[in-house]
Design an enzyme around this catalytic site. Structure first.
Site, PDB file in Angstrom:
ATOM      1  N   ASP A  60       0.888  -1.169   0.000  1.00 29.33           N
ATOM      2  CA  ASP A  60       0.000   0.000   0.000  1.00 29.33           C
ATOM      3  C   ASP A  60       0.924   1.215   0.000  1.00 29.33           C
ATOM      4  O   ASP A  60       1.640   1.460   0.983  1.00 29.33           O
ATOM      5  CB  ASP A  60      -0.877  -0.023   1.263  1.00 29.33           C
ATOM      6  CG  ASP A  60      -1.866   1.143   1.285  1.00 29.33           C
ATOM      7  OD1 ASP A  60      -1.582   2.196   0.680  1.00 29.33           O
ATOM      8  OD2 ASP A  60      -2.916   0.992   1.924  1.00 29.33           O
ATOM      9  N   TYR A 158      -7.278  15.348  -7.797  1.00 29.15           N
ATOM     10  CA  TYR A 158      -6.512  14.522  -8.743  1.00 29.15           C
ATOM     11  C   TYR A 158      -5.526  15.401  -9.513  1.00 29.15           C
ATOM     12  O   TYR A 158      -4.332  15.100  -9.604  1.00 29.15           O
ATOM     13  CB  TYR A 158      -7.462  13.802  -9.698  1.00 29.15           C
ATOM     14  CG  TYR A 158      -6.772  12.851 -10.657  1.00 29.15           C
ATOM     15  CD1 TYR A 158      -6.301  11.610 -10.220  1.00 29.15           C
ATOM     16  CD2 TYR A 158      -6.588  13.189 -11.997  1.00 29.15           C
ATOM     17  CE1 TYR A 158      -5.663  10.739 -11.094  1.00 29.15           C
ATOM     18  CE2 TYR A 158      -5.952  12.325 -12.872  1.00 29.15           C
ATOM     19  CZ  TYR A 158      -5.488  11.095 -12.420  1.00 29.15           C
ATOM     20  OH  TYR A 158      -4.857  10.235 -13.294  1.00 29.15           O
ATOM     21  N   LYS A 162      -1.394  15.297  -9.226  1.00 31.07           N
ATOM     22  CA  LYS A 162      -0.574  14.925 -10.384  1.00 31.07           C
ATOM     23  C   LYS A 162       0.391  16.062 -10.767  1.00 31.07           C
ATOM     24  O   LYS A 162       1.487  15.817 -11.256  1.00 31.07           O
ATOM     25  CB  LYS A 162      -1.472  14.538 -11.559  1.00 31.07           C
ATOM     26  CG  LYS A 162      -2.248  13.231 -11.323  1.00 31.07           C
ATOM     27  CD  LYS A 162      -1.297  12.044 -11.184  1.00 31.07           C
ATOM     28  CE  LYS A 162      -2.021  10.725 -11.094  1.00 31.07           C
ATOM     29  NZ  LYS A 162      -1.117   9.571 -10.984  1.00 31.07           N
ATOM     30  N   THR A 195      -8.692   1.980 -19.132  1.00 37.03           N
ATOM     31  CA  THR A 195      -8.358   1.000 -18.088  1.00 37.03           C
ATOM     32  C   THR A 195      -9.564   0.921 -17.146  1.00 37.03           C
ATOM     33  O   THR A 195     -10.490   1.745 -17.239  1.00 37.03           O
ATOM     34  CB  THR A 195      -7.139   1.456 -17.257  1.00 37.03           C
ATOM     35  OG1 THR A 195      -7.556   2.598 -16.469  1.00 37.03           O
ATOM     36  CG2 THR A 195      -5.952   1.831 -18.111  1.00 37.03           C
TER      37      THR A 195
HETATM   38  P1  NAP Z   1      -6.405   1.458 -12.356  1.00 31.49           P
HETATM   39  O1  NAP Z   1      -6.871   0.623 -13.493  1.00 31.49           O
HETATM   40  O2  NAP Z   1      -7.420   1.978 -11.410  1.00 31.49           O
HETATM   41  O3  NAP Z   1      -5.280   0.649 -11.573  1.00 31.49           O
HETATM   42  C1  NAP Z   1      -4.675   1.210 -10.442  1.00 31.49           C
HETATM   43  C2  NAP Z   1      -4.202   0.122  -9.532  1.00 31.49           C
HETATM   44  O4  NAP Z   1      -3.615   0.752  -8.379  1.00 31.49           O
HETATM   45  C3  NAP Z   1      -5.331  -0.774  -9.005  1.00 31.49           C
HETATM   46  O5  NAP Z   1      -4.935  -2.134  -9.029  1.00 31.49           O
HETATM   47  C4  NAP Z   1      -5.511  -0.287  -7.568  1.00 31.49           C
HETATM   48  O6  NAP Z   1      -5.982  -1.278  -6.682  1.00 31.49           O
HETATM   49  C5  NAP Z   1      -4.105   0.109  -7.217  1.00 31.49           C
HETATM   50  N1  NAP Z   1      -4.051   0.996  -6.043  1.00 31.49           N
HETATM   51  C6  NAP Z   1      -4.960   1.924  -5.637  1.00 31.49           C
HETATM   52  N2  NAP Z   1      -4.582   2.482  -4.483  1.00 31.49           N
HETATM   53  C7  NAP Z   1      -3.388   1.902  -4.156  1.00 31.49           C
HETATM   54  C8  NAP Z   1      -2.486   2.042  -3.064  1.00 31.49           C
HETATM   55  N3  NAP Z   1      -2.748   2.891  -2.038  1.00 31.49           N
HETATM   56  N4  NAP Z   1      -1.363   1.295  -3.051  1.00 31.49           N
HETATM   57  C9  NAP Z   1      -1.097   0.438  -4.056  1.00 31.49           C
HETATM   58  N5  NAP Z   1      -1.910   0.225  -5.095  1.00 31.49           N
HETATM   59  C10 NAP Z   1      -3.049   0.956  -5.145  1.00 31.49           C
HETATM   60  O7  NAP Z   1      -5.619   2.735 -12.897  1.00 31.49           O
HETATM   61  P2  NAP Z   1      -4.828   3.018 -14.273  1.00 31.49           P
HETATM   62  O8  NAP Z   1      -5.745   3.673 -15.218  1.00 31.49           O
HETATM   63  O9  NAP Z   1      -4.072   1.821 -14.683  1.00 31.49           O
HETATM   64  O10 NAP Z   1      -3.841   4.168 -13.759  1.00 31.49           O
HETATM   65  C11 NAP Z   1      -2.494   3.920 -13.384  1.00 31.49           C
HETATM   66  C12 NAP Z   1      -1.813   5.255 -13.153  1.00 31.49           C
HETATM   67  O11 NAP Z   1      -1.907   6.040 -14.349  1.00 31.49           O
HETATM   68  C13 NAP Z   1      -2.456   6.107 -12.049  1.00 31.49           C
HETATM   69  O12 NAP Z   1      -1.466   6.820 -11.345  1.00 31.49           O
HETATM   70  C14 NAP Z   1      -3.316   7.077 -12.833  1.00 31.49           C
HETATM   71  O13 NAP Z   1      -3.575   8.267 -12.132  1.00 31.49           O
HETATM   72  C15 NAP Z   1      -2.463   7.307 -14.043  1.00 31.49           C
HETATM   73  N6  NAP Z   1      -3.205   7.803 -15.193  1.00 31.49           N
HETATM   74  C16 NAP Z   1      -4.221   7.078 -15.739  1.00 31.49           C
HETATM   75  C17 NAP Z   1      -4.931   7.598 -16.822  1.00 31.49           C
HETATM   76  C18 NAP Z   1      -6.066   6.846 -17.472  1.00 31.49           C
HETATM   77  O14 NAP Z   1      -6.780   7.451 -18.300  1.00 31.49           O
HETATM   78  N7  NAP Z   1      -6.280   5.564 -17.175  1.00 31.49           N
HETATM   79  C19 NAP Z   1      -4.588   8.860 -17.325  1.00 31.49           C
HETATM   80  C20 NAP Z   1      -3.552   9.575 -16.732  1.00 31.49           C
HETATM   81  C21 NAP Z   1      -2.859   9.032 -15.673  1.00 31.49           C
HETATM   82  P3  NAP Z   1      -7.577  -1.387  -6.359  1.00 31.49           P
HETATM   83  O15 NAP Z   1      -8.205  -1.764  -7.656  1.00 31.49           O
HETATM   84  O16 NAP Z   1      -7.680  -2.428  -5.315  1.00 31.49           O
HETATM   85  O17 NAP Z   1      -7.989  -0.012  -5.899  1.00 31.49           O
END
Ligand code: NAP
Length: 267
Positions: A60, A158, A162, A195
């Site tokens: 975590d 958010y 970021k 995602t």
């Molecule tokens: P995601 O599908 O929600 O996956 C995030 C993962 O992080 C999930 O497995 C989640 O677990 C885990 N997580 C949440 N809180 C946590 C904690 N305290 N410690 C460890 N793990 C934790 O997100 P994603 O879209 O792949 O995003 C990954 C990164 O890219 C993030 O930083 C996000 O802000 C960034 N990002 C994403 C997008 C987009 O459009 N997808 C755009 C810009 C930036 P749980 O499922 O159990 O909560």
């Protein structure tokens, strides 16, 4: 491909989405990957799919004691940590709280988002520098967002978190250089990447396709990005190809930060 052959990597939030895609890409490039997440079942399943050069560790990112434990375990087992990807992040919408604008967001929600997105990155950088200092080199990649470069009225915490990740990346990069360490630190700024993070806002009803079109309406490439498209840039930043890159940022956003594609209409 072997751009990361023999490297030991730790990725946070790797059970799904962008983190899982980075883990796959790192394995394909020859790295040993420690996937970590708070989703133990999902993280173990991903690691099992990736084979013998992958393992899962519960982490975590908000908890400093867990950072100490996980990194100490990696150093005991493998003697070094070469790459950290601070990927774990939340929007604040996960629990159905869609009130995240600057006028109405609760202080509690603001803190919750910053704890994961910013405190988590701070702790990761802190403990990775200490681990990498032993052999004097390494690469840290922080997953920020397009939202860290522009204001987002509906997701104030958010966007703030970021933006801070972007700035902290540069501070870490400069600190490491000042210390004479070859530890590079760069940030990646994805736009809309499809995602599970998007599920709370897209839903699975008949409106889903219309909502998807709406969310990418202003993106010049007119589509969501794929996690693999972010992973490709992270591989480059983690590899020796980026040996002279530190404190830099890469946008992977279908062109949205480049400006508007709207052409002026004749009067
Ligand atoms: P995601 O599908 O929600 O996956 C995030 C993962 O992080 C999930 O497995 C989640 O677990 C885990 N997580 C949440 N809180 C946590 C904690 N305290 N410690 C460890 N793990 C934790 O997100 P994603 O879209 O792949 O995003 C990954 C990164 O890219 C993030 O930083 C996000 O802000 C960034 N990002 C994403 C997008 C987009 O459009 N997808 C755009 C810009 C930036 P749980 O499922 O159990 O909560």
């Amino acid at each position: 491909m072997s751009r990361l052959a023999g490297r030991i990597a730790l990725i946070t939030g790797a059970a799904r989405g962008i983190g899982a895609a980075i883990a796959r890409a790192f394995i394909d490039e020859g790295a040993f990957v420690h996937l970590s997440d708070i989703d133990d079942a999902g993280g173990r399943a991903r690691a099992a799919e990736l084979g013998e050069r992958a393992s899962f560790r519960h982490l975590d990112v908000r908890e400093e004691s867990q950072w100490r434990e996980v990194i100490a375990g990696i150093l005991t087992e493998q003697g070094r940590l070469d790459i950290l990807v601070n990927n774990a992040g939340i929007t604040g919408f996960e629990n159905g709280d869609f009130v995240q604008d600057p006028e109405h967001a609760s202080l509690e929600a603001w803190h919750a988002v910053h704890r994961t997105n910013l405190d988590g990155v701070f702790l990761g950088c802190k403990h990775a520098i200490r681990a990498m200092r032993g052999h004097g080199s390494g690469a840290i990649v922080n997953i920020s967002s397009r939202s860290g470069l522009v204001g987002i009225p509906g997701a104030a915490a958010y966007a703030s978190s970021k933006a801070a990740v972007r700035n902290h990346t540069k501070t870490v990069a400069l600190y490491c250089a000042e210390q004479g360490l070859d530890i590079r630190c760069n940030s990646v700024h994805p736009g809309a990447i499809l995602t599970p993070m998007w599920e709370p806002v897209l839903g699975d009803g008949p409106e889903r396709q219309a909502r998807m079109r709406e969310f990418v309406r202003d993106t010049p490439m007119r589509r969501f990005g794929r996690p693999e498209e972010v992973a490709a840039a992270v591989v480059m930043l983690a590899s020796d190809e980026a040996a002279y890159m530190t404190g830099a940022e890469i946008n992977i956003d279908g062109g949205i930060l480049a400006g508007s594609v709207a052409a002026p209409e004749p009067a």
